[in-house]
Scaffold this motif. Structure first.
Motif, PDB file in Angstrom:
ATOM      1  N   VAL A  50       2.943  17.889  -5.243  1.00  0.00           N
ATOM      2  CA  VAL A  50       1.732  18.440  -5.855  1.00  0.00           C
ATOM      3  C   VAL A  50       0.603  17.466  -5.542  1.00  0.00           C
ATOM      4  O   VAL A  50       0.526  16.381  -6.127  1.00  0.00           O
ATOM      5  CB  VAL A  50       1.899  18.621  -7.378  1.00  0.00           C
ATOM      6  CG1 VAL A  50       0.610  19.190  -7.963  1.00  0.00           C
ATOM      7  CG2 VAL A  50       3.081  19.527  -7.687  1.00  0.00           C
ATOM      8  N   GLY A  51      -0.259  17.852  -4.584  1.00  0.00           N
ATOM      9  CA  GLY A  51      -1.287  16.921  -4.128  1.00  0.00           C
ATOM     10  C   GLY A  51      -0.635  15.745  -3.428  1.00  0.00           C
ATOM     11  O   GLY A  51       0.198  15.902  -2.537  1.00  0.00           O
ATOM     12  N   GLU A  52      -0.950  14.555  -3.852  1.00  0.00           N
ATOM     13  CA  GLU A  52      -0.379  13.344  -3.268  1.00  0.00           C
ATOM     14  C   GLU A  52       0.922  12.938  -3.953  1.00  0.00           C
ATOM     15  O   GLU A  52       1.633  12.055  -3.473  1.00  0.00           O
ATOM     16  CB  GLU A  52      -1.392  12.194  -3.378  1.00  0.00           C
ATOM     17  CG  GLU A  52      -2.698  12.435  -2.649  1.00  0.00           C
ATOM     18  CD  GLU A  52      -2.483  12.541  -1.147  1.00  0.00           C
ATOM     19  OE1 GLU A  52      -1.596  11.822  -0.625  1.00  0.00           O
ATOM     20  OE2 GLU A  52      -3.184  13.342  -0.505  1.00  0.00           O
ATOM     21  N   GLU A  53       1.218  13.557  -5.051  1.00  0.00           N
ATOM     22  CA  GLU A  53       2.394  13.159  -5.836  1.00  0.00           C
ATOM     23  C   GLU A  53       3.635  13.928  -5.389  1.00  0.00           C
ATOM     24  O   GLU A  53       3.629  15.152  -5.317  1.00  0.00           O
ATOM     25  CB  GLU A  53       2.136  13.414  -7.327  1.00  0.00           C
ATOM     26  CG  GLU A  53       3.279  12.959  -8.211  1.00  0.00           C
ATOM     27  CD  GLU A  53       2.997  13.209  -9.684  1.00  0.00           C
ATOM     28  OE1 GLU A  53       3.855  12.868 -10.515  1.00  0.00           O
ATOM     29  OE2 GLU A  53       1.919  13.761  -9.991  1.00  0.00           O
ATOM     30  N   ILE A  54       4.688  13.193  -5.091  1.00  0.00           N
ATOM     31  CA  ILE A  54       5.961  13.787  -4.699  1.00  0.00           C
ATOM     32  C   ILE A  54       7.021  13.350  -5.703  1.00  0.00           C
ATOM     33  O   ILE A  54       7.209  12.158  -5.961  1.00  0.00           O
ATOM     34  CB  ILE A  54       6.369  13.353  -3.275  1.00  0.00           C
ATOM     35  CG1 ILE A  54       5.305  13.806  -2.263  1.00  0.00           C
ATOM     36  CG2 ILE A  54       7.733  13.930  -2.911  1.00  0.00           C
ATOM     37  CD1 ILE A  54       5.600  13.366  -0.847  1.00  0.00           C
ATOM     38  N   THR A  55       7.694  14.335  -6.299  1.00  0.00           N
ATOM     39  CA  THR A  55       8.705  14.037  -7.312  1.00  0.00           C
ATOM     40  C   THR A  55       9.961  14.865  -7.049  1.00  0.00           C
ATOM     41  O   THR A  55       9.945  15.843  -6.303  1.00  0.00           O
ATOM     42  CB  THR A  55       8.195  14.372  -8.728  1.00  0.00           C
ATOM     43  OG1 THR A  55       7.901  15.778  -8.801  1.00  0.00           O
ATOM     44  CG2 THR A  55       6.958  13.559  -9.065  1.00  0.00           C
TER      45      THR A  55
END
Length: 347
Positions: A50-55
């Motif tokens: 999600v955007g720059e966040e990877i989880t």
């Protein structure tokens, strides 16, 4: 909002495999969409960006309110609707089959026994357990493929509405009473769980309005009455008489409030004749006779439900609950996928 076609393809391919396994595991159709969406995340989603966040997805409670899972669940509903149609929504226990007459012609009814009312906009809903038809409801709308009642003479329309209200009231009273009784033994639970399927099946058979199916409906009516009386005896004393004779079962009831007047049983033929109809024998049964026995059966079962011991009485109860966090706000996200026509199909 929409999802990319490539993702839709991948989701559909995975759901096909998942659904086949759920079917092998005998997961009810109504329970599969949420289970399938969760299985898709567990077995097919490694990371979410999600955007720059990877989880990583994590546990269900961690992601159930996320926008990405809302989209997956909504599209899973769309996939299941495309595959199974309205069958996905049936069997949920939120409605039961009834039978009513309009112009002396039988029609099936789908009677909602659990309803929803709006609560705080976008936040909550009220889940309701009505024990009778409420003021803003029209039971004629619950008739399946019914006639145009608005075109009927006024007297016939009023009669049809009164009849539909009577049946709907009885079915709702039975559901909200029988299904909440005390279960001191496993036999009480087993008999309770069998009553509504017998009533549903009898109503469906009578509504088909065929001579042979009116006969077959008789044993379901017999069993609904028989199970109700045996249930009450088992609940009160831990045992019941091994008999099909409704009068004998009624007379053998342990001490306690009477469920109905004994004369009500005059509306149900003796069990030997009911058994003969079960196998297609016996004399012909008219629509009026079949419907009259159905009404009597509803009185018998409702009477038992009214006097049985209950854990609680929830008829008329309303519960305000929060909206499920995994539900998407866009109703179009739940629709089946629209596939573009190929040049050959257009030609």
């Amino acid at each position: 909002m929409s999802v990319p076609p490539d993702f839709e393809d991948a989701l559909g391919e995975s759901l096909d495999v998942i659904d086949r396994e759920l079917a092998k595991d005998e997961v009810p159709l109504r329970d599969r969409p949420l289970r399938a969406a969760r299985d898709f995340v567990t077995y097919c989603v490694m990371q979410v960006a999600v955007g720059e966040e990877i989880t990583e997805p994590g546990k269900f409670l961690d992601y159930m309110a996320s926008d990405w899972f809302k989209a997956i669940y909504a599209r899973t509903i769309g996939w299941y609707t495309a595959r199974y149609g309205q069958a996905v929504k049936s069997g949920s226990g939120k409605s039961h089959t009834g039978c009513t007459l309009v112009l002396d012609t039988p029609f099936a009814m789908r009677i909602p026994v659990v309803t929803k009312r709006p609560g705080q906009p976008g936040e909550t809903i009220w889940v309701c357990f009505p024990k009778q038809v409420e003021d803003d409801e029209d039971p004629l709308e619950w008739i399946v493929d019914g006639p145009n009642v608005r075109e009927l003479p006024r007297s016939d329309g009023l009669k049809a509405r009164r009849q539909a209200i009577e049946i709907a009231n009885a079915v709702r009273a039975i559901v909200t009473s029988i299904m909440a009784i005390e279960l001191p033994t496993t036999r009480v639970k087993g008999m309770r769980d069998a009553i509504l399927p017998h009533l549903d099946r009898a109503a469906s058979l009578i509504a088909r309005d065929r001579p042979e199916e009116r006969k077959h409906a008789q044993w379901d009516l017999q069993m609904a009455c028989e199970l109700a009386l045996k249930l009450l005896s088992e609940q009160r004393s831990g045992s019941f008489k091994e008999s099909h004779d409704l009068y004998h079962l009624y007379d053998s009831l342990p001490d306690g409030p009477s469920p109905f007047k004994r004369t009500v049983l005059r509306g149900i033929p003796n069990w030997q004749l009911m058994a003969e109809w079960r196998y297609g024998g016996g004399p012909a049964i008219s629509t009026a006779q079949a419907f009259a026995r159905y009404r009597t059966t509803l009185k018998v079962v409702a009477g038992v439900g009214a006097v049985a011991e209950h854990k609680l009485r929830f008829g008329g109860a309303r519960i305000e609950i929060k909206r499920a966090p995994y539900l998407h706000e866009d109703p179009e996200m739940y629709l089946p996928r629209r596939r573009a026509a190929t040049d050959e199909e257009e030609a």
